[in-house]
Design a protein around this motif. Structure first.
Motif, PDB file in Angstrom:
ATOM      1  N   VAL A   1     -19.377  31.831 -24.675  1.00 24.94           N
ATOM      2  CA  VAL A   1     -18.531  31.935 -23.482  1.00 24.94           C
ATOM      3  C   VAL A   1     -17.320  32.786 -23.820  1.00 24.94           C
ATOM      4  O   VAL A   1     -16.663  32.554 -24.842  1.00 24.94           O
ATOM      5  CB  VAL A   1     -18.084  30.545 -22.981  1.00 24.94           C
ATOM      6  CG1 VAL A   1     -17.099  30.698 -21.821  1.00 24.94           C
ATOM      7  CG2 VAL A   1     -19.283  29.717 -22.546  1.00 24.94           C
TER       8      VAL A   1
ATOM      9  N   ARG B   1     -16.789  40.844 -18.611  1.00 27.63           N
ATOM     10  CA  ARG B   1     -15.822  40.083 -17.828  1.00 27.63           C
ATOM     11  C   ARG B   1     -15.292  38.897 -18.634  1.00 27.63           C
ATOM     12  O   ARG B   1     -15.992  38.330 -19.479  1.00 27.63           O
ATOM     13  CB  ARG B   1     -16.468  39.567 -16.548  1.00 27.63           C
ATOM     14  CG  ARG B   1     -16.871  40.653 -15.563  1.00 27.63           C
ATOM     15  CD  ARG B   1     -17.561  40.062 -14.343  1.00 27.63           C
ATOM     16  NE  ARG B   1     -18.895  39.557 -14.680  1.00 27.63           N
ATOM     17  CZ  ARG B   1     -19.241  38.282 -14.688  1.00 27.63           C
ATOM     18  NH1 ARG B   1     -18.341  37.341 -14.408  1.00 27.63           N
ATOM     19  NH2 ARG B   1     -20.473  37.913 -14.991  1.00 27.63           N
TER      20      ARG B   1
ATOM     21  N   ALA C   1     -16.543  34.088 -18.535  1.00 28.85           N
ATOM     22  CA  ALA C   1     -17.953  34.115 -18.146  1.00 28.85           C
ATOM     23  C   ALA C   1     -18.833  33.989 -19.385  1.00 28.85           C
ATOM     24  O   ALA C   1     -18.413  34.317 -20.497  1.00 28.85           O
ATOM     25  CB  ALA C   1     -18.283  35.403 -17.394  1.00 28.85           C
TER      26      ALA C   1
ATOM     27  N   GLN D   1     -24.227  39.998 -20.117  1.00 32.99           N
ATOM     28  CA  GLN D   1     -23.651  39.016 -19.209  1.00 32.99           C
ATOM     29  C   GLN D   1     -24.552  38.970 -17.991  1.00 32.99           C
ATOM     30  O   GLN D   1     -24.630  39.932 -17.228  1.00 32.99           O
ATOM     31  CB  GLN D   1     -22.226  39.396 -18.797  1.00 32.99           C
ATOM     32  CG  GLN D   1     -21.176  38.917 -19.770  1.00 32.99           C
ATOM     33  CD  GLN D   1     -19.782  38.987 -19.210  1.00 32.99           C
ATOM     34  OE1 GLN D   1     -19.445  39.900 -18.469  1.00 32.99           O
ATOM     35  NE2 GLN D   1     -18.945  38.023 -19.579  1.00 32.99           N
TER      36      GLN D   1
END
Length: 275
Positions: free
Chosen positions: A165, A237, A240, A259
């Motif tokens: 993450v 990003r 995320a 991602q």
């Protein structure tokens, strides 16, 4: 200026890079290491263990200084690819002399691509060699050679993968290791250059991939990762999930980092010794 093949061989002034335990722990936090699973990377009483991609912090000055060395003026530049070859492990403290030179220039048509080769040395000899590619947007069309094509990612299902993450504060932590580009901290600066929001540094994403390779294949031993390379395909990003997929062939590994369905790092390859 107009880029021509005459820039190949241009040497940057050597730099001295010094680091200590705090620097390597801060770097590990910046590329996503978290306790308790990765405590050896974060605890000075355990060394600390040093991620091999920490060597890229020593090399960052060369990528950053490329604009002024080649007098690129207002041309936008994008870090597009990176490789690292380690000759021996990086210790938790030390000092290196780091040298870099322009080793290649390619003409992609509209843009130019500049390769920098860097080398970190000390009293024991060469510690690492890096190759960084930077695209100079709008500076192509000078009649130079085309850049070699990247090896495509494997089409079959990966042998394994590692899920992680990217936390909302990730770029704010990583920038403390040296790359203070406003695109990664100030939403207004990111929007000014056409991005929807701030995003993760490319070399930080590569640090995430290195951790994935070490944790999934390398038995959590950073010293087993002796080389890696990739192209930076898309921004990552913040806040995320991130996944690194891997294909193994003995000590050699192909990888890519995504991602969702968006590939962030492509054409990844690595070597993990002792596997």
């Amino acid at each position: 200026m107009v880029l021509t093949e005459s820039v190949v061989g241009t040497a940057l002034s050597p730099k001295t890079f010094r680091w200590n335990q705090t620097d390597v722990i801060l770097y590990a936090l910046g590329v996503g290491a978290r306790p308790p699973a990765e405590l050896p990377l974060l605890n000075e009483l355990a060394g600390p263990a040093v991620l091999p991609t920490f060597a890229l912090i020593a090399n960052w000055w060369a990528v950053k200084d490329l604009r002024s060395v080649l007098d690129l003026g207002a041309y936008p530049i994008v870090h597009s690819a990176q490789s690292l070859e380690l000759y021996r492990p990086i210790g938790p403290t030390g000092e290196l002399s780091v040298q870099a030179r322009v080793s290649a220039l390619w003409d992609t048509g509209k843009h130019a691509a500049v390769e920098l080769t860097g080398q970190g040395t000390d009293a024991d000899g060469t510690a690492f060699v890096t190759r960084s590619q930077t695209v100079v947007l709008g500076a192509g069309g000078f009649g130079g050679e085309r850049r070699p094509s990247a090896e495509p990612d494997p089409e079959d299902a990966p042998d394994s993968w590692y899920d992680d993450v990217v936390r909302p504060e990730q770029a704010a932590i990583y920038r403390l290791s040296g790359d203070r580009n406003q695109l990664h901290i100030d939403p207004a600066a990111a929007r000014k250059f056409g991005f929807d929001d701030v995003f993760l540094h490319g070399l930080c994403t590569l640090g995430f991939a290195a951790r994935a390779l070490i944790n999934e294949i390398g038995g959590a031993n950073p010293q087993r990762l002796t080389s890696l390379s990739c192209r930076f395909a898309k921004p990552v990003r913040l806040g995320a999930p991130l996944r690194t997929e891997m294909w193994r062939s003995g000590q050699d590994v192909r990888f890519r980092t995504l991602q969702g369905d968006v590939v962030a790092l492509s054409s990844g390859s690595a070597t993990l010794a002792g596997g």
